[in-house]
Design a protein around this motif. Structure first.
Motif, short mmCIF file in Angstrom:
data_model
loop_
_atom_site.label_atom_id
_atom_site.label_comp_id
_atom_site.label_asym_id
_atom_site.label_seq_id
_atom_site.Cartn_x
_atom_site.Cartn_y
_atom_site.Cartn_z
N LEU A 175 -6.11 18.63 -3.25
CA LEU A 175 -4.96 17.60 -3.48
C LEU A 175 -4.39 17.65 -4.76
N ARG A 191 -9.18 6.14 -2.33
CA ARG A 191 -10.19 4.95 -1.88
C ARG A 191 -9.54 3.99 -1.24
N LYS A 238 2.69 4.83 -5.83
CA LYS A 238 3.58 5.97 -6.44
C LYS A 238 2.91 7.11 -5.60
N TRP A 239 1.63 7.46 -5.32
CA TRP A 239 0.95 8.43 -4.53
C TRP A 239 0.74 8.50 -3.20
N PHE A 294 -1.08 24.47 0.23
CA PHE A 294 -0.05 24.22 1.10
C PHE A 294 0.91 25.05 1.14
N TYR A 303 -15.14 -1.92 5.32
CA TYR A 303 -15.33 -1.19 3.79
C TYR A 303 -16.06 -2.00 2.90
N ALA A 337 -10.30 -2.85 8.97
CA ALA A 337 -10.90 -1.56 8.28
C ALA A 337 -11.47 -2.23 7.02
N ARG A 338 -10.59 -2.86 6.13
CA ARG A 338 -10.86 -3.47 4.79
C ARG A 338 -12.22 -4.39 4.91
N GLU A 390 -8.90 4.87 2.02
CA GLU A 390 -10.25 5.06 2.93
C GLU A 390 -10.61 3.71 3.43
N ARG A 391 -10.28 2.73 2.31
CA ARG A 391 -10.74 1.28 2.66
C ARG A 391 -9.82 0.84 3.71
N ASP A 392 -8.61 1.29 3.85
CA ASP A 392 -7.66 0.69 4.87
C ASP A 392 -7.84 1.47 6.25
N GLY A 393 -8.63 2.09 6.22
CA GLY A 393 -8.80 3.13 7.51
C GLY A 393 -7.86 4.06 7.98
N LEU A 394 -7.15 4.68 7.06
CA LEU A 394 -6.08 5.37 7.20
C LEU A 394 -6.78 7.00 6.90
N VAL A 403 1.98 8.13 0.05
CA VAL A 403 2.78 8.64 0.75
C VAL A 403 2.83 10.23 0.79
N LEU A 404 2.72 10.56 -0.58
CA LEU A 404 2.68 11.88 -0.86
C LEU A 404 1.36 12.56 -0.45
N GLN A 417 0.88 -1.19 -0.01
CA GLN A 417 -0.12 -0.10 -0.19
C GLN A 417 0.92 1.45 -0.06
N VAL A 418 1.45 1.29 1.20
CA VAL A 418 2.48 2.55 1.11
C VAL A 418 3.51 2.83 -0.03
N GLY A 419 3.72 1.81 -0.82
CA GLY A 419 4.79 1.81 -1.71
C GLY A 419 4.21 2.29 -3.04
N ARG A 457 -8.29 18.25 3.52
CA ARG A 457 -8.13 18.81 2.22
C ARG A 457 -9.16 18.47 1.32
N GLY A 466 9.83 0.75 -1.93
CA GLY A 466 8.48 0.30 -2.16
C GLY A 466 8.49 -0.85 -3.06
N LEU A 502 7.96 18.83 -4.76
CA LEU A 502 7.13 17.60 -5.08
C LEU A 502 7.62 17.09 -6.48
N VAL A 550 -6.00 -2.54 10.20
CA VAL A 550 -6.08 -2.35 8.57
C VAL A 550 -6.97 -3.31 8.20
N LEU A 598 11.11 6.14 -1.82
CA LEU A 598 10.09 5.31 -1.89
C LEU A 598 9.88 4.33 -3.14
#
Lengths: 130, 130
Positions: A53, A70, A34-35, B10, B126, B122-123, A73-77, A37-38, A30-32, A48, B32, B17, B119, B28
């Motif tokens: 964004l 999405r 492309k977008w 921001f 969802y 949460a999944r 959101e699904r992961d509850g983050l 962590v940004l 997930q975290v890996g 925001r 990643g 960025l 997580v 990453l």
DNA sequence: CTGAATCCCAAATGATACTG
DNA sequence: CAGTATCATTTGGGATTCAG
């Protein structure tokens, strides 16, 4: 007898590296992205809206912005709140779990800022040697 | 006039960025990778040989093991030492920079182990809501 | 404004066979 | 043992169009 064999070279059970069961692999998948962590970094500044964004990340497409939000959101983050204004506005924010994740990522992010020049140098050296 | 506009939502300059200049995005993109962190974790146990790493990761192909190790070597995170035995053996190890990176990743890795169940929950929630 | 749906390409990864 | 080479496949992501 359990099917969790223990690797002779390490102490790991095979279960701990199973792609489906290893939390590290799952979280990094997930975290890996492309977008991911940004977006999480931007949301550290506070809630925001979708287009805010999008504007902040020059090279993201609406498609990927939607999809990444999405997934988060699904992961509850990340939480998503719709305001039925006209036209509608949608606000995204970090959940407590998301805040916690970003705290845990602090070390890595700091490392990136302070050590990436060393990585760049290493790359140049490596690429220069035939 | 500089082309580093400041985003109104921001405080960031667009430079920070820029995919080519942002250390976080660059780091990453490497970390990643599907196998990167897994290999780095294994090497935390000490230097290991090519096939030992391969055996420890059940579902990696020789192709990806080689490629990931090469990338890590190029970035100065892993060292590669060839012993001209017969047949040859090659030993991989974390460099000081690699050790440092793993130290910085500690927080994230711990978070993954202790929070991934949240997580997952949460999944499930969802996915259960139509 | 905030998406969803579709199409399409490029990159990442896997499978297999071959080699010093 | 430790790779390389090649081919096939899957996946990620961009562009475009449409809609509430």
């Amino acid at each position: 007898m359990p099917d969790t064999a223990i690797d002779p070279d390490f102490g790991f059970t095979s279960d701990e590296l199973d792609p489906e069961k290893c939390p590290v692999r799952q979280v990094l998948a997930q975290v890996g992205g492309k977008w991911t962590v940004l977006i999480l970094e931007l949301l550290q500044h506070g809630p925001r809206r979708f287009n805010a964004l999008g504007r902040a990340i020059p090279d993201i497409s609406k498609r990927m912005l939607t999809q990444t939000l999405r997934d988060l959101e699904r992961d509850g983050l990340v939480s998503r709140e719709v305001f039925p204004t006209k036209p509608p506005s949608v606000q995204y924010a970090l959940t407590p779990l998301g805040v916690d994740l970003m705290k845990a990522m602090g070390g890595l992010l700091d490392w990136a800022w302070t050590n990436f020049d060393k990585v760049k140098t290493a790359r140049d050296v490596y690429d220069a040697t035939p």
